[in-house]
Design an enzyme around this catalytic site. Structure first.
Site, short mmCIF file in Angstrom:
data_model
loop_
_atom_site.label_atom_id
_atom_site.label_comp_id
_atom_site.label_asym_id
_atom_site.label_seq_id
_atom_site.Cartn_x
_atom_site.Cartn_y
_atom_site.Cartn_z
CB ALA A 145 -43.24 128.47 69.97
N GLY A 158 -42.68 132.14 66.22
CA GLY A 158 -43.04 132.04 66.64
C GLY A 158 -42.57 134.12 67.77
CD GLU A 194 -46.38 133.05 64.74
OE1 GLU A 194 -46.64 133.03 65.65
OE2 GLU A 194 -47.20 133.48 63.26
CD GLU A 236 -44.11 129.39 62.46
OE1 GLU A 236 -43.67 129.83 61.31
OE2 GLU A 236 -44.65 129.81 63.44
N1 DAK Z 1 -37.50 125.16 70.40
C1 DAK Z 1 -36.60 124.91 71.41
N2 DAK Z 1 -35.18 124.35 71.54
C2 DAK Z 1 -34.46 125.25 69.80
C3 DAK Z 1 -35.45 125.91 68.80
C4 DAK Z 1 -36.87 125.78 69.36
N3 DAK Z 1 -37.99 126.57 68.00
N4 DAK Z 1 -34.53 126.77 68.16
C5 DAK Z 1 -33.78 126.24 68.97
N5 DAK Z 1 -33.15 125.46 70.02
C6 DAK Z 1 -32.49 124.57 70.32
C7 DAK Z 1 -31.48 123.60 70.01
O1 DAK Z 1 -32.60 122.78 70.01
C8 DAK Z 1 -30.56 123.67 70.41
O2 DAK Z 1 -30.59 123.05 71.08
P1 DAK Z 1 -30.06 121.32 72.40
O3 DAK Z 1 -29.48 120.08 71.33
O4 DAK Z 1 -28.12 122.48 72.00
O5 DAK Z 1 -30.23 120.93 73.05
C9 DAK Z 1 -30.19 124.98 70.53
O6 DAK Z 1 -31.48 125.92 70.97
C10 DAK Z 1 -28.77 125.77 69.86
O7 DAK Z 1 -30.18 124.84 68.31
P2 DAK Z 1 -29.13 124.89 67.30
O8 DAK Z 1 -28.36 124.04 67.78
O9 DAK Z 1 -29.83 123.91 65.90
O10 DAK Z 1 -28.27 125.90 66.61
P3 DAK Z 1 -27.67 126.10 64.62
O11 DAK Z 1 -26.96 127.71 64.50
O12 DAK Z 1 -27.43 124.91 64.00
O13 DAK Z 1 -29.30 126.31 64.27
C11 DAK Z 1 -31.29 127.50 63.62
C12 DAK Z 1 -30.00 127.33 64.48
C13 DAK Z 1 -32.17 128.76 64.28
C14 DAK Z 1 -31.50 127.69 62.41
C15 DAK Z 1 -31.95 126.21 63.89
O14 DAK Z 1 -32.34 125.95 65.97
C16 DAK Z 1 -33.40 125.99 64.18
O15 DAK Z 1 -34.21 126.11 63.48
N6 DAK Z 1 -35.20 125.87 65.06
C17 DAK Z 1 -36.32 126.01 64.93
C18 DAK Z 1 -36.58 127.26 64.37
C19 DAK Z 1 -37.74 127.12 64.07
O16 DAK Z 1 -38.25 126.28 63.67
N7 DAK Z 1 -38.82 127.98 65.17
C20 DAK Z 1 -40.33 127.68 64.66
C21 DAK Z 1 -40.71 127.02 65.73
S1 DAK Z 1 -42.77 126.66 65.36
C22 DAK Z 1 -49.21 130.17 68.99
C23 DAK Z 1 -48.06 130.60 69.43
C24 DAK Z 1 -46.87 130.53 68.62
C25 DAK Z 1 -46.63 129.03 67.98
C26 DAK Z 1 -47.75 128.88 67.69
C27 DAK Z 1 -49.23 129.01 67.51
N8 DAK Z 1 -50.25 130.22 69.18
C28 DAK Z 1 -50.75 131.75 69.91
C29 DAK Z 1 -51.48 129.50 68.75
C30 DAK Z 1 -45.10 129.39 66.88
C31 DAK Z 1 -45.05 128.40 66.87
C32 DAK Z 1 -43.30 128.03 66.18
O17 DAK Z 1 -42.51 129.20 66.66
#
Ligand code: DAK
Length: 257
Positions: free
Chosen positions: A65, A108, A111, A131
């Site tokens: 997400a 997400g 998911e 998360e």
């Molecule tokens: N959200 C927003 N932006 C994201 C992102 C994300 N999840 N993942 C990557 N980006 C953005 C980065 O911020 C970056 O943007 P700029 O800095 O260039 O503006 C761009 O994408 C490229 O990413 P990186 O520069 O970080 O690229 P790398 O190759 O260095 O790293 C990475 C790739 C995938 C390892 C890293 O980007 C990363 O760790 N991303 C976050 C992964 C994460 O934590 N995902 C979980 C998010 S929490 C629900 C529904 C859904 C959910 C919960 C509840 N309900 C129905 C109640 C879901 C929650 C989640 O998913």
């Protein structure tokens, strides 16, 4: 509807949705999820379409997400505004959905993939529920679906450490159905979807519904449900046609009746 965050195509009897926010590694923001739901609803109500494929980009199916959208949300505002409410739509689709996963499939994103019926992964796919590293836990079914796919031991490992799993491990432990070379991912996913769409649509939908029952019910209840639907299939023209075609050594021509 004009889509900004997804690309929607129709390939024969297959609906193809490509997640398209490359600048954010296909992070799933509210607008994207709303568009995805709209596209799925369109496919559900289009009789010619028998199966959907959801694909991402080479580097990321979806990195979760959108953290930037979630970061400042408060509880009451989210609760009253039904924040993230649209996420369950995909699990309610009646026609089959295949997730074609390449690269990061995180949070997400995973998911979402688990709400699909079949996950086909590229050798490059990386799966995680990270998360915990953000100070939250999975909220779109991850804590419930992942153990059903891969068992408690590995699900706990993934959810409590946030570690990534590669495609080989994901196939070994039952998270994905097939692993293919990156350049074959879309082709193989579309071919699987076309095969499904070539069968009798109501029978395919009943088979999906029945397999999903296995997740929700006791074995005796599930097999009873299966038997009921199985017998009801003998009221369809497609059952007559399928068996007749077998006996006559020809390809069946299903009419969805
Ligand atoms: N959200 C927003 N932006 C994201 C992102 C994300 N999840 N993942 C990557 N980006 C953005 C980065 O911020 C970056 O943007 P700029 O800095 O260039 O503006 C761009 O994408 C490229 O990413 P990186 O520069 O970080 O690229 P790398 O190759 O260095 O790293 C990475 C790739 C995938 C390892 C890293 O980007 C990363 O760790 N991303 C976050 C992964 C994460 O934590 N995902 C979980 C998010 S929490 C629900 C529904 C859904 C959910 C919960 C509840 N309900 C129905 C109640 C879901 C929650 C989640 O998913």
């Amino acid at each position: 509807m004009a889509y900004k965050n997804i690309i929607v195509e129709i390939r024969g009897k297959v609906g193809l949705v490509t997640l398209n926010r490359p600048q954010a590694l296909n992070a799933l923001n509210e607008a994207l999820v709303a568009e995805l739901n709209e596209a799925l609803s369109d496919f559900e109500s289009t009789p010619e379409i028998g199966c959907t494929v959801i694909a991402g980009a080479e580097k990321a199916f979806a990195a979760g997400a959108d953290v930037k959208e979630m970061a400042q949300k408060g509880y009451i505002e989210s609760y009253l505004g039904k924040f993230l409410d649209g996420w369950t739509r995909i699990a309610e689709t009646r026609k089959p959905v295949i997730a074609a996963v390449s690269g990061f499939c995180l949070g997400g994103g995973l998911e979402l993939a688990m709400m699909c019926d079949i996950i086909i992964a590229s050798e490059t796919a990386r799966f995680a529920l990270p998360e915990i590293t953000l100070g939250i836990m999975p909220g779109a079914g991850g804590t419930q679906r992942l153990p059903r796919f891969i068992g408690k031991a590995k699900a706990m490992d993934m959810i409590l450490t946030g570690r990534m799993m590669d495609a080989t491990e994901a196939e070994r432990c039952g998270l994905v159905a097939r692993v293919v070379a990156p350049e074959r991912l879309l082709e193989e996913s579309l071919a699987a979807a076309a095969k499904i769409a070539s069968y009798s649509q109501p029978i395919v939908m009943m088979a999906k519904e029945t397999v999903n029952r296995a997740q929700e019910t006791a074995l005796s209840e599930g097999t009873r449900f299966e038997r009921r639907l199985f017998l009801s299939m003998f009221a369809t023209d497609d059952q007559k046609e399928g068996m007749k075609a077998f006996i006559e050594k020809r390809k069946p021509s299903f009419r969805g009746r």
